[in-house]
Every structure is written in structure tokens, then in C-alpha cells.
Write a protein that holds these residues in place. Structure first.
Motif, short mmCIF file in Angstrom:
data_model
loop_
_atom_site.label_atom_id
_atom_site.label_comp_id
_atom_site.label_asym_id
_atom_site.label_seq_id
_atom_site.Cartn_x
_atom_site.Cartn_y
_atom_site.Cartn_z
N GLY A 75 40.36 43.88 106.56
CA GLY A 75 41.20 44.26 105.42
C GLY A 75 41.71 43.03 104.68
N VAL A 76 41.60 43.07 103.37
CA VAL A 76 42.13 42.00 102.52
C VAL A 76 42.50 42.62 101.19
CG1 VAL A 76 39.81 41.34 101.66
CG2 VAL A 76 41.66 39.67 101.57
N THR A 77 43.54 42.12 100.55
CA THR A 77 43.91 42.58 99.21
C THR A 77 43.95 41.38 98.27
OG1 THR A 77 46.17 42.50 100.06
CG2 THR A 77 45.22 44.69 99.72
N ASP A 78 43.80 41.64 97.01
CA ASP A 78 43.70 40.58 96.01
C ASP A 78 44.97 40.62 95.15
OD1 ASP A 78 43.10 38.89 93.94
OD2 ASP A 78 41.45 40.09 93.15
N PHE A 79 45.95 39.80 95.52
CA PHE A 79 47.27 39.81 94.87
C PHE A 79 47.21 39.44 93.40
CE2 PHE A 79 51.16 37.62 93.54
CZ PHE A 79 52.14 38.52 93.89
N TRP A 80 46.50 38.37 93.08
CA TRP A 80 46.63 37.81 91.73
C TRP A 80 45.88 38.62 90.69
CZ3 TRP A 80 50.62 34.90 91.39
CH2 TRP A 80 51.00 34.09 92.47
N ARG A 81 44.61 38.91 90.96
CA ARG A 81 43.83 39.59 89.91
C ARG A 81 43.97 41.11 90.02
NH1 ARG A 81 37.99 37.31 89.86
NH2 ARG A 81 38.47 37.14 92.07
N ALA A 82 43.51 41.68 91.11
CA ALA A 82 43.44 43.15 91.20
C ALA A 82 44.84 43.78 91.22
CB ALA A 82 42.65 43.56 92.43
N GLY A 84 47.50 42.25 89.89
CA GLY A 84 48.24 41.71 88.75
C GLY A 84 49.50 40.95 89.16
N GLY A 85 49.49 40.38 90.37
CA GLY A 85 50.66 39.61 90.81
C GLY A 85 51.85 40.47 91.19
N ASP A 86 51.62 41.75 91.45
CA ASP A 86 52.69 42.71 91.74
C ASP A 86 52.72 43.00 93.25
OD1 ASP A 86 54.18 45.02 92.17
OD2 ASP A 86 53.44 46.05 90.39
N ALA A 87 53.80 42.54 93.91
CA ALA A 87 53.88 42.66 95.37
C ALA A 87 53.89 44.12 95.82
CB ALA A 87 55.13 41.94 95.87
N GLU A 88 54.58 44.99 95.08
CA GLU A 88 54.64 46.40 95.50
C GLU A 88 53.25 47.03 95.43
OE1 GLU A 88 57.15 47.72 97.03
OE2 GLU A 88 58.27 45.86 96.69
N ARG A 89 52.50 46.63 94.40
CA ARG A 89 51.14 47.17 94.26
C ARG A 89 50.25 46.68 95.42
NH1 ARG A 89 47.25 46.95 88.89
NH2 ARG A 89 45.64 48.32 89.75
N TYR A 132 61.68 39.35 97.43
CA TYR A 132 60.69 38.41 97.99
C TYR A 132 61.08 36.97 97.66
CZ TYR A 132 58.10 42.78 98.09
OH TYR A 132 57.75 44.07 98.31
N THR A 133 60.49 36.02 98.38
CA THR A 133 60.63 34.62 97.99
C THR A 133 59.26 34.03 97.60
OG1 THR A 133 60.85 34.17 100.38
CG2 THR A 133 62.83 33.99 99.04
N VAL A 134 58.21 34.35 98.37
CA VAL A 134 56.85 34.08 97.93
C VAL A 134 56.14 35.44 97.94
CG1 VAL A 134 54.71 32.78 98.31
CG2 VAL A 134 56.91 31.76 98.95
N PRO A 135 56.19 36.17 96.82
CA PRO A 135 55.70 37.55 96.86
C PRO A 135 54.29 37.71 97.44
CG PRO A 135 56.88 37.16 94.81
CD PRO A 135 56.80 35.84 95.51
N HIS A 136 53.37 36.78 97.14
CA HIS A 136 52.00 37.00 97.64
C HIS A 136 51.86 36.72 99.12
CE1 HIS A 136 51.16 32.62 97.09
NE2 HIS A 136 50.03 32.83 97.75
N GLN A 258 58.15 23.90 86.33
CA GLN A 258 58.35 23.68 84.89
C GLN A 258 57.08 23.15 84.24
OE1 GLN A 258 60.81 24.45 82.85
NE2 GLN A 258 61.81 25.41 84.59
N ALA A 259 56.49 22.15 84.88
CA ALA A 259 55.33 21.46 84.28
C ALA A 259 54.14 22.40 84.13
CB ALA A 259 54.95 20.24 85.12
N VAL A 260 53.85 23.19 85.15
CA VAL A 260 52.62 24.01 85.08
C VAL A 260 52.77 25.14 84.07
CG1 VAL A 260 51.75 23.39 87.37
CG2 VAL A 260 53.16 25.44 87.12
N GLN A 261 54.02 25.55 83.82
CA GLN A 261 54.21 26.54 82.74
C GLN A 261 53.80 25.94 81.40
OE1 GLN A 261 57.76 29.25 83.02
NE2 GLN A 261 58.21 27.86 84.70
N GLY A 262 54.05 24.65 81.27
CA GLY A 262 53.61 23.94 80.05
C GLY A 262 52.09 23.91 79.92
N PHE A 263 51.37 24.03 81.07
CA PHE A 263 49.90 24.07 81.02
C PHE A 263 49.39 25.52 80.91
CE2 PHE A 263 50.35 20.34 84.20
CZ PHE A 263 50.60 19.44 83.18
N GLY A 264 50.32 26.49 80.77
CA GLY A 264 49.88 27.88 80.55
C GLY A 264 49.97 28.79 81.76
N VAL A 265 50.47 28.29 82.89
CA VAL A 265 50.61 29.17 84.07
C VAL A 265 51.80 30.10 83.82
CG1 VAL A 265 51.10 29.24 86.56
CG2 VAL A 265 49.65 27.42 85.61
N PRO A 266 51.63 31.43 83.97
CA PRO A 266 52.75 32.34 83.74
C PRO A 266 53.92 32.03 84.68
CG PRO A 266 50.68 33.56 84.00
CD PRO A 266 50.40 32.13 84.35
#
Ligand SMILES: NC(=O)c1ccc[n+]([C@@H]2O[C@H](COP(=O)([O-])OP(=O)(O)OC[C@H]3O[C@@H](n4cnc5c(N)ncnc54)[C@H](OP(=O)(O)O)[C@@H]3O)[C@@H](O)[C@H]2O)c1
Length: 320
Positions: A75-82, A84-89, A132-136, A258-266
Motif C-alpha cells: 500500500g502506498v498513497t500519493d500525497f502531492w499529486r493525486a 493534491g497535498g490534502d492530508a485528510e484526502r 498536523y506539523t508535516v502533513p505528508h 520564504q526563498a522557495v516560495q519566491g521560486f514558485g513553490v506553493p
């Protein structure tokens, strides 16, 4: 006796690694789950001993059908793509997998898990997505706890390290060219040693655990790591592998967020990953991902230099 193994995420990194390793080990029939059996990646899996099954982690009836008669499930789940970064999902998908495994009487549920970061970070970091603190990480840990409640000693949790694939160009943790032409890795872990793994090796370890069975591995946890290295040591490995200096730049987690948000990371992703790096900087990962355990189950596990060398062509532009 041949085992029937249902592999979730079979078209992806971890599940694909499980399929490949089970094929190498032999003696198993593989049921490869995918939402789309007609996709290019699904078709690559088709072959003797592999049955493609259309299933969706959000469709319990499809999981019941996919797990019917299976001796083991990866069993494995795909947090980021499938998800959408939603821990409850992610938790809903993971608990659906557990419920279907229970309903079908699966004897061994091998779950790709991660740590609960809340006991380490909750006192100092603001909560993300509620509690959560690190949701994924935390969501996967909650699924593991649910699996252990529901399936008891039928559960083995496999804990991957940081994927070496994250270091590939464009993957997010890759070294990049700086305005002055130098090349640098930019990751917010100063002195602590991180554990690293190549994703096929997660599959190989999980397959070895499945092959050995719940009698040996049920109720246990297995860490997967091919190498332990600080960010500075990773940079030195790049320098050696490519013959060009790669520097390590290790800001604080908050500065990195802060910096990676400047590179476009949500923002939500940056905060989740920032806390993950803080967790890695606080908890000794070498003890949680012992190299000898991986080597015992999978003696061919790759180190960083072997990984980079195997993927050398992908870095041609960066090191030109
Ligand atoms: N990057 C890291 O360093 C790291 C470290 C530890 C853990 N992780 C975790 O690894 C996970 C991703 O694993 P991965 O890299 O192996 O995944 P991946 O390569 O992105 O593949 C995702 C797989 O999940 C399947 N899938 C997704 N949603 C599905 C659904 N609703 N129903 C059925 N199948 C579904 C996809 O199958 P189809 O598209 O064919 O349906 C695909 O096979 C993430 O949750 C991440 O948190 C990452």
C-alpha cells in the motif's frame, strides 16, 4: 507456493519498484493496481505473472475486487499529486486500502509509511492543515496506526528515506546554477545526517519483506536507506561524480520556506517541507533508517555516487 500480491501505485516509483523486485525474486503472481490500465506506464508493466487491475483508492468496491484472494498487499498513497497535498484526502485513501485489506482477509499489509512529526514539532511550529506539523508524514503515520488497529500483526511498515530522485534536475532538491555561474545545493539542513534511498530500492526491500511473509515481518517496521549523508556530503558527492565543484548552501528552515516560495513553490508545500527538514534536523535519521537492515534485505541498494553516475546523462546541461 506462489503468492498473489496486490501492488498499489504499480505505475509509480515505489509500487513499480515492488513489481520489478517481485518479478526478479519470482514465485509470485502480481496484481498491479492502476486507475488507467491503458496508460503507457500501465502497458509497460504487462507481462507474464502480472495482471493489470483497474482500481481507485477512492472507490472501495474497486479495492475489494483488486484485493480479493490476495495474500499480500503493498500500500502506498500519493500525497502531492493525486491527493493534491490534502492530508485528510490521503488518510481517506489509505484507510480505504486498510478496510479493503481487512474485508478481503489479506494476511500481509505492507504499508509505505512515515513518522509522526507532531510529538517533535508541535510545541514549536504552528499547525498545518488543522492538527498536523508535516502533513505528508503525519497522515501516513495515522494510516499506519489505523492499519495496526484493524489488521494487527498483519502489518509491516516500510519507511523510505529522502528519495535520491529528488536530486534529479527539476525534481526540487537538485543543485542549480547560481547567478555567478557556480552550482549549489540549497537545502535547510546544516549539520545533521540525512538518510537517502533510490526508489527502486524501496520496492526491493518491500518485495523481500513480502516474500519472507508476515510470520517474519508482521508487526514490524523496516527503514530503507542506501546512504547516510549530510547536505555538505551530498554536494561533495556531486563534485566527485561530475568533476565540478558543487557548494552546499544550508539556510534556516524558515528562510528556505520564504526563498522557495519566491521560486514558485506553493506556500502550503513550502511549509510542509520546511517542517520536514526541521524534523530531519532534530531526529537522528541514521538510527531510524539503518543501512545494515536495508543491506540485509537488499544487498544491491544504491549509494548516492552510484545513483548519480547511473543518471549522469540527465545532468549534462547543468554541468556543461
Ligand atoms: N519524495 C520523497 O523523498 C519521499 C520520501 C518518502 C515518501 N514519499 C511519499 O511517496 C509518495 C509517492 O510515492 P511514489 O513516488 O511511488 O508515487 P508516484 O511515482 O507519484 O506514483 C503514484 C502512484 O499512485 C497511483 N495512484 C495515485 N492515485 C491513485 C488513486 N486514487 N487510485 C489508484 N492509484 C492511484 C498512481 O497510479 P495510476 O496513475 O496508474 O492510477 C501511481 O502508480 C508520496 O505520498 C510521498 O509523500 C516521498
Amino acid at each position: 507456493m506462489s503468492k498473489l500480491v496486490a501492488v498499489c501505485g504499480a505505475t509509480g516509483n515505489q509500487g513499480g519498484g515492488v513489481v520489478a523486485a517481485l518479478q526478479r525474486l519470482g514465485g509470485c503472481t502480481i496484481r498491479a493496481l492502476t486507475r488507467n490500465p491503458d496508460s503507457v506506464s500501465s502497458k509497460k508493466l504487462a507481462g507474464p505473472g502480472v495482471e493489470l487491475v483497474k482500481a481507485d483508492f477512492e472507490d472501495p468496491a474497486s479495492l475489494d475486487a483488486a484485493f480479493k484472494g490476495a495474500d499480500a498487499v503493498f500500500g502506498v498513497t500519493d500525497f502531492w499529486r493525486a491527493c493534491g497535498g490534502d492530508a485528510e484526502r490521503e488518510k481517506k485513501q489509505g484507510t480505504n486500502l486498510v478496510d479493503a485489506a481487512k474485508c478481503q482477509g489479506v494476511k500481509h499489509f505492507v504499508w509505505s509509511s512515515l513518522e509522526d512529526t507532531r510529538p517533535v514539532l508541535a510545541a514549536t511550529r504552528k499547525p498545518l492543515q488543522g492538527t498536523y506539523t508535516v502533513p505528508h508524514f503525519d497522515a501516513k503515520h495515522d494510516i499506519e496506526e489505523y492499519a495496526r488497529q484493524q489488521l494487527g500483526d498483519a502489518v509491516t511498515a516500510v519507511y523510505p528515506s529522502v528519495f535520491m530522485e529528488n536530486l534529479l534536475p527539476g525534481a526540487g532538491m537538485d543543485p542549480t546554477k547560481q547567478p555567478d555561474g557556480s552550482i549549489a545545493l540549497f537545502l535547510p539542513v546544516g549539520q545533521s545526517t540525512l538518510a537517502w534511498c533510490a526508489t527502486p530500492d524501496i520496492g526491493a526491500v518491500a518485495a523481500a519483506v513480502i516474500k519472507a511473509g508476515p510470520g517474519e515481518w508482521g508487526g514490524k517496521t523496516v527503514g530503507v536507506a542506501g546512504e547516510h549523508a549530510t547536505v555538505q556530503q551530498v554536494a561533495e558527492t556531486f563534485s566527485r561524480a561530475f568533476g565540478k565543484k558543487v557548494a552546499a548552501v544550508t539556510p534556516s528552515a524558515d528562510d528556505w520556506v520564504q526563498a522557495v516560495q519566491g521560486f514558485g513553490v506553493p506556500k502550503s508545500m513550502a511549509e510542509d517541507l520546511g517542517n520536514m527538514f526541521l524534523f530531519y534536523d532534530t531526529v537522528p535519521m541514521t538510527g531510524l533508517r539503518p543501512l545494515d537492515q536495508t543491506q540485509a534485505l537488499h544487498p544491491g541498494a544504491q549509494g548516492l555516487e552510484a545513483f548519480l553516475t547511473a543518471h549522469k546523462d540527465k545532468y549534462a546541461q547543468l554541468f556543461a
